[in-house]
Scaffold this active site. Structure first.
Site, PDB file in Angstrom:
ATOM      1  N   ILE A  11      57.887  18.016  65.791  1.00  0.00           N
ATOM      2  CA  ILE A  11      57.784  16.650  65.264  1.00  0.00           C
ATOM      3  C   ILE A  11      59.099  16.094  64.733  1.00  0.00           C
ATOM      4  CG2 ILE A  11      55.314  16.706  64.714  1.00  0.00           C
ATOM      5  CD1 ILE A  11      56.305  17.365  61.757  1.00  0.00           C
ATOM      6  N   LYS A  12      60.178  16.826  64.918  1.00  0.00           N
ATOM      7  CA  LYS A  12      61.439  16.377  64.319  1.00  0.00           C
ATOM      8  C   LYS A  12      62.081  15.251  65.150  1.00  0.00           C
ATOM      9  CE  LYS A  12      61.498  18.761  60.554  1.00  0.00           C
ATOM     10  NZ  LYS A  12      60.319  19.602  60.638  1.00  0.00           N
ATOM     11  N   ASN A  13      63.220  14.718  64.643  1.00  0.00           N
ATOM     12  CA  ASN A  13      63.828  13.536  65.269  1.00  0.00           C
ATOM     13  C   ASN A  13      64.107  13.740  66.752  1.00  0.00           C
ATOM     14  OD1 ASN A  13      63.557  12.273  62.882  1.00  0.00           O
ATOM     15  ND2 ASN A  13      65.725  12.124  62.399  1.00  0.00           N
ATOM     16  N   ASP A  72      61.932  21.256  65.639  1.00  0.00           N
ATOM     17  CA  ASP A  72      60.541  21.660  65.875  1.00  0.00           C
ATOM     18  C   ASP A  72      59.775  20.479  66.482  1.00  0.00           C
ATOM     19  OD1 ASP A  72      59.428  20.071  63.842  1.00  0.00           O
ATOM     20  OD2 ASP A  72      59.274  21.686  62.395  1.00  0.00           O
TER      21      ASP A  72
END
Ligand SMILES: Cc1ncc(COP(=O)(O)O)c(C=O)c1O
Length: 375
Positions: free
Chosen positions: A186-188, A184
């Protein structure tokens, strides 16, 4: 009193460049926007990176957990153990599978699942355990794998935070029944929205592939494609959970940046620990700098709510990850005391950490933390 930041400092933010834009444009130009070759390419590259046998790309991390459970045969009447201290997505995915979540406690120093607490909550109805690699730090996978083997349970890792992390030198995603990633915003790495399930099991992989396109059996479709392109067979309940070429194109660009991304976040995690460790009123979490691909940066502090209000008032966004699920109105009937979670969640606060952060922003955050806690 000093004045707030002129520009708000965000808590988390994706790092996107011209590469992602060009890759999306290429998909636009191809006019093949949905499930197609770019998704396959993304799955292959994720598989190469994590060393999983199968990678099935999906539209969100929540869907990944839901269909992983279903593909493993977890459903109505079954109990699934999970930490209460996780994003509600983990728990909603269990409900979507028709199973009952059973809330477990976490370790105070890592906020990862307390394996001994989970063991105590196993009943004859328990079918799976979902540990969450909190903030990217791998859970005790040796203990969890042993427990699951001993009790005949599925291990479904919620690795939404842990893309790129390792456990004892091996990538998260290469360990067990199913590992679920989120991509999503904001993920890594991000795909805009996206997720993936990794598994070593050929049958589970085949079921996942059918479930993500409305139960349409790909094999029969392939067999008849040449003669009658319109023919398809539906063999199982399924969902429209597949990834799109547009999302995969973004993900492929992000994958190339993962190492640089991780170096950046790791550096700031170390710098935060050095700057804040030893401050009165601050407790650091236990970290593994080498093996963790850090997702967010969490500390514990007393008077958390006073602290978060003061940070916000000074233009610095902070978060609380998470409000425990056993305290949510939806789960009032399942309320159970969780001694560590009940105390620790009132102290946790997440500070800004993102790839495009600068030393200047980092210094501004640390200075503000010190000013507030030093009062
Ligand atoms: C621990 C955890 N599990 C699952 C999810 C769900 O991922 P997604 O947002 O891709 O559905 C998230 C997302 O924030 C998460 O933090």
């Amino acid at each position: 009193m000093s004045s707030p930041q002129t520009q708000r400092i965000p808590l988390q933010r994706p790092s996107l460049g011209d590469e992602e834009l060009a890759a999306v444009k290429a998909v636009f130009d191809s006019r093949w926007l949905g499930l197609g070759p770019v998704v396959k390419e993304f799955e292959d590259r994720v598989r190469d990176l994590v060393g999983a046998k199968h990678v099935v790309a999906v539209n969100t991390g929540t869907s990944a957990i839901h269909i992983a459970l279903e593909a493993l045969g977890v459903g109505p009447g079954d109990e699934v153990l999970a930490p209460s201290l996780t994003f509600v997505a983990t728990i909603q995915a269990i409900l979507q599978a028709g199973a009952t979540p059973v809330f477990c406690d976490v370790e105070a120093d890592t906020l990862n699942l307390d394996v001994e607490d989970a063991r105590k909550r196993i009943t004859p109805r328990t079918r799976a355990i979902i540990p969450v690699h909190y903030g990217g730090l791998a859970c005790d996978l040796d203990a969890l794998t042993a427990l699951c083997r001993e009790r005949g349970l599925h291990l479904v890792e919620d690795a939404a935070h842990a893309f790129g992390s390792k456990y004892k030198g091996r990538h998260i995603g290469s360990f067990g029944s199913a590992t679920c990633f989120s991509f999503d915003p904001i993920k890594n790495i991000t795909c805009g929205e996206g997720g993936a399930v990794c598994t070593e099991d050929d049958d589970v992989a085949e079921r996942l592939r059918t479930k993500i396109i409305l139960g349409i059996e790909k094999e029969t479709w392939r067999r008849f494609k040449e003669q009658r392109g319109w023919f398809y067979e539906v063999t199982t309940p399924g969902y429209r959970y597949h990834m799109s070429n547009i999302s995969a194109a973004i993900g492929l660009c992000q994958l190339k940046k993962l190492d640089a991304f991780m170096d950046k976040k790791r550096r700031y995690v170390r710098m935060y620990d050095q700057a804040l460790g030893g401050l009165p009123g601050v407790t650091l979490l236990r970290r593994n700098y080498e093996e963790t691909a850090p997702f967010f940066y969490v500390i514990r502090t007393k008077d958390r709510d006073v602290f978060t209000d003061a940070m916000q008032a000074h233009g610095i966004d902070v978060g609380v990850h998470y409000i425990p699920n056993h305290l949510q109105p939806l789960f009032a009937k399942q309320a159970t005391p969780l001694p560590v979670t009940d105390v620790v969640w009132k102290e946790i606060v997440t500070l800004p950490l993102y790839y495009d952060m600068t030393d200047e922003i980092f210094e501004a955050v640390v200075a503000r933390v010190k000013a507030i806690l030093g009062r």
